[in-house]
Write a protein that holds these residues in place. Structure first.
Motif, short mmCIF file in Angstrom:
data_model
loop_
_atom_site.label_atom_id
_atom_site.label_comp_id
_atom_site.label_asym_id
_atom_site.label_seq_id
_atom_site.Cartn_x
_atom_site.Cartn_y
_atom_site.Cartn_z
N VAL A 120 83.99 -61.51 -21.25
CA VAL A 120 83.63 -60.42 -20.36
C VAL A 120 84.87 -59.55 -20.21
CG1 VAL A 120 82.90 -59.80 -18.03
CG2 VAL A 120 81.91 -61.81 -19.18
N PHE A 121 84.74 -58.27 -20.54
CA PHE A 121 85.89 -57.38 -20.60
C PHE A 121 86.60 -57.29 -19.25
CE2 PHE A 121 87.68 -52.98 -20.70
CZ PHE A 121 88.67 -53.25 -21.61
N LEU A 122 87.90 -57.52 -19.30
CA LEU A 122 88.80 -57.46 -18.15
C LEU A 122 88.39 -58.40 -17.02
CD1 LEU A 122 89.73 -53.67 -17.98
CD2 LEU A 122 90.92 -55.53 -19.13
N SER A 123 87.85 -59.54 -17.41
CA SER A 123 87.58 -60.56 -16.40
C SER A 123 88.90 -61.22 -16.06
CB SER A 123 86.59 -61.59 -16.95
OG SER A 123 87.21 -62.37 -17.96
N LYS A 124 88.86 -62.10 -15.11
CA LYS A 124 90.07 -62.82 -14.76
C LYS A 124 90.16 -64.16 -15.48
CE LYS A 124 91.01 -60.42 -10.49
NZ LYS A 124 91.23 -60.49 -9.05
N CYS A 145 93.15 -47.16 -19.23
CA CYS A 145 92.33 -46.42 -18.26
C CYS A 145 91.34 -47.36 -17.57
CB CYS A 145 91.59 -45.28 -18.94
SG CYS A 145 92.65 -43.90 -19.42
N ALA A 146 90.74 -48.26 -18.34
CA ALA A 146 89.79 -49.21 -17.78
C ALA A 146 90.48 -50.16 -16.80
CB ALA A 146 89.10 -49.99 -18.89
N ILE A 147 91.68 -50.61 -17.15
CA ILE A 147 92.43 -51.48 -16.24
C ILE A 147 92.73 -50.72 -14.95
CG2 ILE A 147 94.62 -52.70 -15.87
CD1 ILE A 147 94.59 -53.35 -18.90
N GLU A 148 93.15 -49.46 -15.07
CA GLU A 148 93.45 -48.66 -13.88
C GLU A 148 92.22 -48.54 -12.98
OE1 GLU A 148 93.97 -44.03 -12.64
OE2 GLU A 148 94.69 -44.59 -14.61
N GLU A 149 91.08 -48.30 -13.59
CA GLU A 149 89.86 -48.13 -12.79
C GLU A 149 89.44 -49.42 -12.12
OE1 GLU A 149 86.95 -46.38 -15.41
OE2 GLU A 149 88.20 -44.58 -15.69
N CYS A 202 93.49 -60.01 -24.45
CA CYS A 202 93.89 -59.80 -23.06
C CYS A 202 94.14 -61.17 -22.44
CB CYS A 202 92.80 -59.10 -22.27
SG CYS A 202 92.43 -57.43 -22.76
N PHE A 203 95.30 -61.32 -21.86
CA PHE A 203 95.65 -62.56 -21.18
C PHE A 203 95.89 -62.23 -19.71
CE2 PHE A 203 96.93 -62.90 -25.58
CZ PHE A 203 96.37 -64.11 -25.95
N TYR A 204 95.10 -62.84 -18.84
CA TYR A 204 95.24 -62.59 -17.41
C TYR A 204 96.11 -63.67 -16.79
CZ TYR A 204 94.24 -61.95 -12.49
OH TYR A 204 94.38 -61.75 -11.15
N ASN A 205 97.11 -63.24 -16.02
CA ASN A 205 98.01 -64.17 -15.33
C ASN A 205 97.66 -64.14 -13.84
OD1 ASN A 205 100.09 -65.48 -14.02
ND2 ASN A 205 101.71 -64.54 -15.24
N LYS A 206 97.06 -65.20 -13.34
CA LYS A 206 96.64 -65.23 -11.94
C LYS A 206 97.81 -65.47 -10.98
CE LYS A 206 95.34 -70.10 -11.75
NZ LYS A 206 94.27 -71.06 -11.56
N HIS A 207 98.92 -66.03 -11.48
CA HIS A 207 100.07 -66.33 -10.62
C HIS A 207 100.89 -65.09 -10.32
CE1 HIS A 207 99.07 -70.52 -10.99
NE2 HIS A 207 99.10 -70.41 -12.31
N ASP A 208 100.94 -64.16 -11.24
CA ASP A 208 101.61 -62.87 -11.07
C ASP A 208 100.64 -61.85 -11.65
OD1 ASP A 208 103.36 -60.77 -10.76
OD2 ASP A 208 104.64 -61.33 -12.45
N PRO A 209 99.60 -61.49 -10.88
CA PRO A 209 98.47 -60.75 -11.45
C PRO A 209 98.87 -59.59 -12.35
CG PRO A 209 98.01 -61.31 -9.18
CD PRO A 209 99.46 -61.66 -9.44
N CYS A 210 98.55 -59.77 -13.63
CA CYS A 210 98.77 -58.74 -14.64
C CYS A 210 97.97 -59.11 -15.87
CB CYS A 210 100.25 -58.59 -14.99
SG CYS A 210 100.93 -60.00 -15.89
N PHE A 211 97.79 -58.13 -16.75
CA PHE A 211 97.21 -58.37 -18.06
C PHE A 211 98.30 -58.22 -19.10
CE2 PHE A 211 93.24 -57.19 -15.92
CZ PHE A 211 92.40 -58.19 -16.37
N THR A 212 98.38 -59.16 -20.01
CA THR A 212 99.24 -59.02 -21.18
C THR A 212 98.31 -58.71 -22.35
OG1 THR A 212 100.86 -60.57 -20.31
CG2 THR A 212 100.91 -60.16 -22.69
#
Length: 173
Positions: A57-61, A116-120, A82-92
């Motif tokens: 799912v695009f840009l899920s956590k 743009c999608a991440i920003e939104e 896309c790698f989501y880091n829940k400890h320091d919220p960011c996408f790599t």
């Protein structure tokens, strides 16, 4: 198969079993693999990889997500991680464009749309890019997209680039 983003030339969608042959070809090409750290590029591994991530799912956590970068005719030309880091919220973000399609602006086009999608969806969240020091084209690309070099990590043998997703370039190319 879901389509998540579209530009004039590209779509970002889920990986599909139909992508296997093309994914196998470019992931086993020396030009594409030079700066990548894939552990396994066998056909069987990539088949399992597609199966594992074909419903991302695009840009899920979810900690790890993978997508197909395609021309508008659905021809696979690369992939996005896309790698989501829940400890320091960011996408790599990680990306590969097939050797047949490099240096044509495709990576800039799709990454700009992804940012743009991440920003939104996550206003103000940082996005990270990790790049080996010899990968001058990717370093230039991240700078063009507004990423700032934070330094070099010997531990991961990469420069760390960070972009706060505000402001966003909305022109797609």
């Amino acid at each position: 198969m879901a389509t998540f983003l579209q530009t004039d030339r590209l779509i970002l969608r889920n990986l599909s079993p139909d992508d296997l042959d093309t994914l196998y070809l470019y992931r086993n090409n020396a030009d594409c693999a030079r700066y990548q750290h894939w552990e396994n590029t066998s056909r069987e591994y990539l088949k399992d990889f597609i199966q594992k991530f074909h419903q991302s799912v695009f840009l899920s956590k979810e900690p790890e997500q993978h997508y197909a970068i395609c021309l508008t005719d659905n021809q696979l030309i690369g992939d996005l991680s896309c790698f989501y880091n829940k400890h320091d919220p960011c996408f790599t973000l990680g990306y590969t464009i097939s050797y047949q399609f490099q240096r044509q602006g495709y990576a800039f086009e799709i990454l700009n749309k992804v940012l743009c999608a991440i920003e939104e969806q996550y206003p103000g969240m940082d996005t990270v890019g990790l790049v080996e020091k010899e990968n001058i084209p990717s370093i230039s690309l991240l700078k063009k997209l507004g990423f700032i070099e934070e330094g070099y990590s010997d531990k991961i043998n990469s420069y760390i680039f960070v972009k706060n997703t505000i402001p966003c370039q909305r022109n797609g190319r």
